[in-house]
Design a protein around this motif. Sequence first.
Motif, PDB file in Angstrom:
ATOM      1  N   THR A   1      14.619   2.613   9.161  1.00  0.00           N
ATOM      2  CA  THR A   1      14.863   3.971   8.675  1.00  0.00           C
ATOM      3  C   THR A   1      14.270   4.157   7.282  1.00  0.00           C
ATOM      4  OG1 THR A   1      16.899   4.087   9.962  1.00  0.00           O
ATOM      5  CG2 THR A   1      16.648   5.684   8.161  1.00  0.00           C
ATOM      6  N   ILE A   2      14.503   3.174   6.417  1.00  0.00           N
ATOM      7  CA  ILE A   2      13.987   3.261   5.044  1.00  0.00           C
ATOM      8  C   ILE A   2      12.465   3.284   5.049  1.00  0.00           C
ATOM      9  CG2 ILE A   2      13.760   1.970   2.868  1.00  0.00           C
ATOM     10  CD1 ILE A   2      16.365   3.527   3.136  1.00  0.00           C
ATOM     11  N   GLU A   3      11.840   2.433   5.849  1.00  0.00           N
ATOM     12  CA  GLU A   3      10.369   2.415   5.908  1.00  0.00           C
ATOM     13  C   GLU A   3       9.827   3.752   6.414  1.00  0.00           C
ATOM     14  OE1 GLU A   3       8.301   0.309   4.551  1.00  0.00           O
ATOM     15  OE2 GLU A   3       9.937  -0.999   3.932  1.00  0.00           O
ATOM     16  N   ALA A   4      10.507   4.361   7.381  1.00  0.00           N
ATOM     17  CA  ALA A   4      10.083   5.675   7.874  1.00  0.00           C
ATOM     18  C   ALA A   4      10.224   6.733   6.784  1.00  0.00           C
ATOM     19  CB  ALA A   4      10.901   6.064   9.103  1.00  0.00           C
ATOM     20  N   LEU A   5      11.300   6.663   6.020  1.00  0.00           N
ATOM     21  CA  LEU A   5      11.501   7.627   4.935  1.00  0.00           C
ATOM     22  C   LEU A   5      10.508   7.411   3.795  1.00  0.00           C
ATOM     23  CD1 LEU A   5      15.411   7.765   4.895  1.00  0.00           C
ATOM     24  CD2 LEU A   5      13.834   9.565   5.651  1.00  0.00           C
ATOM     25  N   VAL A   6      10.145   6.158   3.538  1.00  0.00           N
ATOM     26  CA  VAL A   6       9.115   5.881   2.531  1.00  0.00           C
ATOM     27  C   VAL A   6       7.795   6.508   2.986  1.00  0.00           C
ATOM     28  CG1 VAL A   6       7.680   4.051   1.533  1.00  0.00           C
ATOM     29  CG2 VAL A   6      10.171   3.847   1.488  1.00  0.00           C
TER      30      VAL A   6
ATOM     31  N   PRO B   1       8.200  16.830 -11.572  1.00  0.00           N
ATOM     32  CA  PRO B   1       7.737  15.521 -11.100  1.00  0.00           C
ATOM     33  C   PRO B   1       8.779  14.411 -11.209  1.00  0.00           C
ATOM     34  CG  PRO B   1       6.708  16.075 -13.197  1.00  0.00           C
ATOM     35  CD  PRO B   1       7.442  17.294 -12.733  1.00  0.00           C
ATOM     36  N   TRP B   2       9.601  14.434 -12.263  1.00  0.00           N
ATOM     37  CA  TRP B   2      10.571  13.360 -12.440  1.00  0.00           C
ATOM     38  C   TRP B   2      11.684  13.455 -11.407  1.00  0.00           C
ATOM     39  CZ3 TRP B   2       8.790  16.734 -16.036  1.00  0.00           C
ATOM     40  CH2 TRP B   2       9.548  17.875 -16.273  1.00  0.00           C
ATOM     41  N   VAL B   3      12.005  14.660 -10.941  1.00  0.00           N
ATOM     42  CA  VAL B   3      13.033  14.824  -9.908  1.00  0.00           C
ATOM     43  C   VAL B   3      12.539  14.235  -8.594  1.00  0.00           C
ATOM     44  CG1 VAL B   3      14.358  16.503  -8.557  1.00  0.00           C
ATOM     45  CG2 VAL B   3      14.020  16.858 -11.015  1.00  0.00           C
ATOM     46  N   ILE B   4      11.312  14.570  -8.228  1.00  0.00           N
ATOM     47  CA  ILE B   4      10.726  14.045  -6.992  1.00  0.00           C
ATOM     48  C   ILE B   4      10.568  12.531  -7.103  1.00  0.00           C
ATOM     49  CG2 ILE B   4       8.687  14.089  -5.502  1.00  0.00           C
ATOM     50  CD1 ILE B   4      10.499  16.637  -5.376  1.00  0.00           C
ATOM     51  N   ALA B   5      10.073  12.058  -8.242  1.00  0.00           N
ATOM     52  CA  ALA B   5       9.869  10.624  -8.436  1.00  0.00           C
ATOM     53  C   ALA B   5      11.196   9.870  -8.364  1.00  0.00           C
ATOM     54  CB  ALA B   5       9.178  10.363  -9.775  1.00  0.00           C
ATOM     55  N   PHE B   6      12.235  10.416  -8.979  1.00  0.00           N
ATOM     56  CA  PHE B   6      13.539   9.761  -8.955  1.00  0.00           C
ATOM     57  C   PHE B   6      14.090   9.735  -7.527  1.00  0.00           C
ATOM     58  CE2 PHE B   6      18.119   9.406  -9.318  1.00  0.00           C
ATOM     59  CZ  PHE B   6      18.268   8.394 -10.254  1.00  0.00           C
ATOM     60  N   THR B   7      14.033  10.872  -6.855  1.00  0.00           N
ATOM     61  CA  THR B   7      14.576  10.973  -5.497  1.00  0.00           C
ATOM     62  C   THR B   7      13.902   9.978  -4.559  1.00  0.00           C
ATOM     63  OG1 THR B   7      15.063  13.308  -5.852  1.00  0.00           O
ATOM     64  CG2 THR B   7      14.967  12.548  -3.563  1.00  0.00           C
ATOM     65  N   PHE B   8      12.576   9.982  -4.557  1.00  0.00           N
ATOM     66  CA  PHE B   8      11.878   9.072  -3.654  1.00  0.00           C
ATOM     67  C   PHE B   8      11.893   7.639  -4.174  1.00  0.00           C
ATOM     68  CE2 PHE B   8       9.614  12.985  -1.997  1.00  0.00           C
ATOM     69  CZ  PHE B   8      10.352  13.014  -0.817  1.00  0.00           C
TER      70      PHE B   8
ATOM     71  N   ALA C   1       0.824  -1.222   0.000  1.00  0.00           N
ATOM     72  CA  ALA C   1       0.000   0.000   0.000  1.00  0.00           C
ATOM     73  C   ALA C   1       0.855   1.267   0.000  1.00  0.00           C
ATOM     74  CB  ALA C   1      -0.939  -0.007   1.190  1.00  0.00           C
ATOM     75  N   ASP C   2       2.007   1.228   0.657  1.00  0.00           N
ATOM     76  CA  ASP C   2       2.835   2.433   0.703  1.00  0.00           C
ATOM     77  C   ASP C   2       3.341   2.806  -0.689  1.00  0.00           C
ATOM     78  OD1 ASP C   2       4.401   0.134   0.648  1.00  0.00           O
ATOM     79  OD2 ASP C   2       5.792   0.800   2.204  1.00  0.00           O
ATOM     80  N   HIS C   3       3.831   1.854  -1.427  1.00  0.00           N
ATOM     81  CA  HIS C   3       4.343   2.144  -2.771  1.00  0.00           C
ATOM     82  C   HIS C   3       3.205   2.537  -3.713  1.00  0.00           C
ATOM     83  CE1 HIS C   3       8.222   0.680  -1.515  1.00  0.00           C
ATOM     84  NE2 HIS C   3       7.616  -0.374  -1.021  1.00  0.00           N
ATOM     85  N   LEU C   4       2.093   1.842  -3.603  1.00  0.00           N
ATOM     86  CA  LEU C   4       0.939   2.169  -4.443  1.00  0.00           C
ATOM     87  C   LEU C   4       0.408   3.563  -4.135  1.00  0.00           C
ATOM     88  CD1 LEU C   4      -1.061  -1.178  -4.565  1.00  0.00           C
ATOM     89  CD2 LEU C   4       0.250  -0.114  -6.385  1.00  0.00           C
ATOM     90  N   SER C   5       0.372   3.925  -2.862  1.00  0.00           N
ATOM     91  CA  SER C   5      -0.104   5.257  -2.475  1.00  0.00           C
ATOM     92  C   SER C   5       0.764   6.334  -3.103  1.00  0.00           C
ATOM     93  CB  SER C   5      -0.084   5.425  -0.955  1.00  0.00           C
ATOM     94  OG  SER C   5      -0.957   4.510  -0.351  1.00  0.00           O
ATOM     95  N   PHE C   6       2.067   6.136  -3.036  1.00  0.00           N
ATOM     96  CA  PHE C   6       2.991   7.115  -3.606  1.00  0.00           C
ATOM     97  C   PHE C   6       2.743   7.276  -5.102  1.00  0.00           C
ATOM     98  CE2 PHE C   6       6.941   8.462  -5.581  1.00  0.00           C
ATOM     99  CZ  PHE C   6       7.280   9.557  -4.797  1.00  0.00           C
ATOM    100  N   VAL C   7       2.675   6.168  -5.826  1.00  0.00           N
ATOM    101  CA  VAL C   7       2.488   6.221  -7.281  1.00  0.00           C
ATOM    102  C   VAL C   7       1.112   6.783  -7.627  1.00  0.00           C
ATOM    103  CG1 VAL C   7       2.350   4.823  -9.383  1.00  0.00           C
ATOM    104  CG2 VAL C   7       4.179   4.415  -7.733  1.00  0.00           C
TER     105      VAL C   7
ATOM    106  N   SER D   1       7.916  10.105   2.376  1.00  0.00           N
ATOM    107  CA  SER D   1       7.745  10.443   0.960  1.00  0.00           C
ATOM    108  C   SER D   1       6.265  10.502   0.596  1.00  0.00           C
ATOM    109  CB  SER D   1       8.483   9.434   0.065  1.00  0.00           C
ATOM    110  OG  SER D   1       7.809   8.195  -0.017  1.00  0.00           O
ATOM    111  N   ILE D   2       5.474   9.636   1.197  1.00  0.00           N
ATOM    112  CA  ILE D   2       4.032   9.636   0.939  1.00  0.00           C
ATOM    113  C   ILE D   2       3.392  10.880   1.543  1.00  0.00           C
ATOM    114  CG2 ILE D   2       1.858   8.400   1.344  1.00  0.00           C
ATOM    115  CD1 ILE D   2       3.690   5.828   1.379  1.00  0.00           C
ATOM    116  N   VAL D   3       3.806  11.228   2.740  1.00  0.00           N
ATOM    117  CA  VAL D   3       3.299  12.451   3.376  1.00  0.00           C
ATOM    118  C   VAL D   3       3.665  13.664   2.515  1.00  0.00           C
ATOM    119  CG1 VAL D   3       3.540  13.979   5.382  1.00  0.00           C
ATOM    120  CG2 VAL D   3       3.290  11.504   5.709  1.00  0.00           C
ATOM    121  N   PHE D   4       4.899  13.693   2.012  1.00  0.00           N
ATOM    122  CA  PHE D   4       5.350  14.812   1.184  1.00  0.00           C
ATOM    123  C   PHE D   4       4.458  14.990  -0.036  1.00  0.00           C
ATOM    124  CE2 PHE D   4       7.756  16.561  -2.348  1.00  0.00           C
ATOM    125  CZ  PHE D   4       8.293  17.721  -1.793  1.00  0.00           C
TER     126      PHE D   4
END
Length: 189
Positions: A118-123, A149-156, A70-76, A126-129
């Motif tokens: 740490t990675i899960e917290a940062l993911v 958008p591509w800069v944000i998408a690449f970074t996260f 759900a976290d990855h899907l939410s972001f996308v 990224s969703i909150v952002f």
Amino acid sequence: VLIYMTQRGSRKRARAFEMKILATDPYVNSQAAKDLGIELVSLDDLFAKSDYLTVYVALTAVTQHILTGADHLSFVLILMLLVRQGMRLVKTITAFTVAHSITLAATTLHVIAVRPATIEALVALSIVFVAVELVHHYRGRDGLTVRYPWVIAFTFGLLHGSAFAGALAEIGLPPHAIPLSLFLFNVGV
């Protein structure tokens, strides 16, 4: 109505409500689509003319994991809501996928080491952002994600790739075929 990778059951339900079916599907020729009562259109037209979106993909171990993430899907999904133009969206999702692939491989091959918590917290961050960016967008203030958008998408995407490495470890990789498995996993993503 938009049907991507057209599906018989969806066509039947759409017709019951007298909905027009639009599709973008590289594997269906225009005559076959016409015979099914489906109008093939460009990706840009699809987004411009569609009220609803249905996406179909083959269910494999990889896609099943992605669909339950759900976290990855939410972001996308939020990216898709912020970046609606066809080619711009394709470039944004491609940037996410490339970044994701880089850190997935680097983490899986032990080139970099990350702390899963740490990675899960940062993911999550990224969703909150992007969620905050979405709220600002609907209030008339476009932020970084709309402008770049591509800069944000690449970074996260770099973060999300490291997170997926943990999931891939759970699925398990055959030790003798790690590069091929990584390649196929990324193609599936």
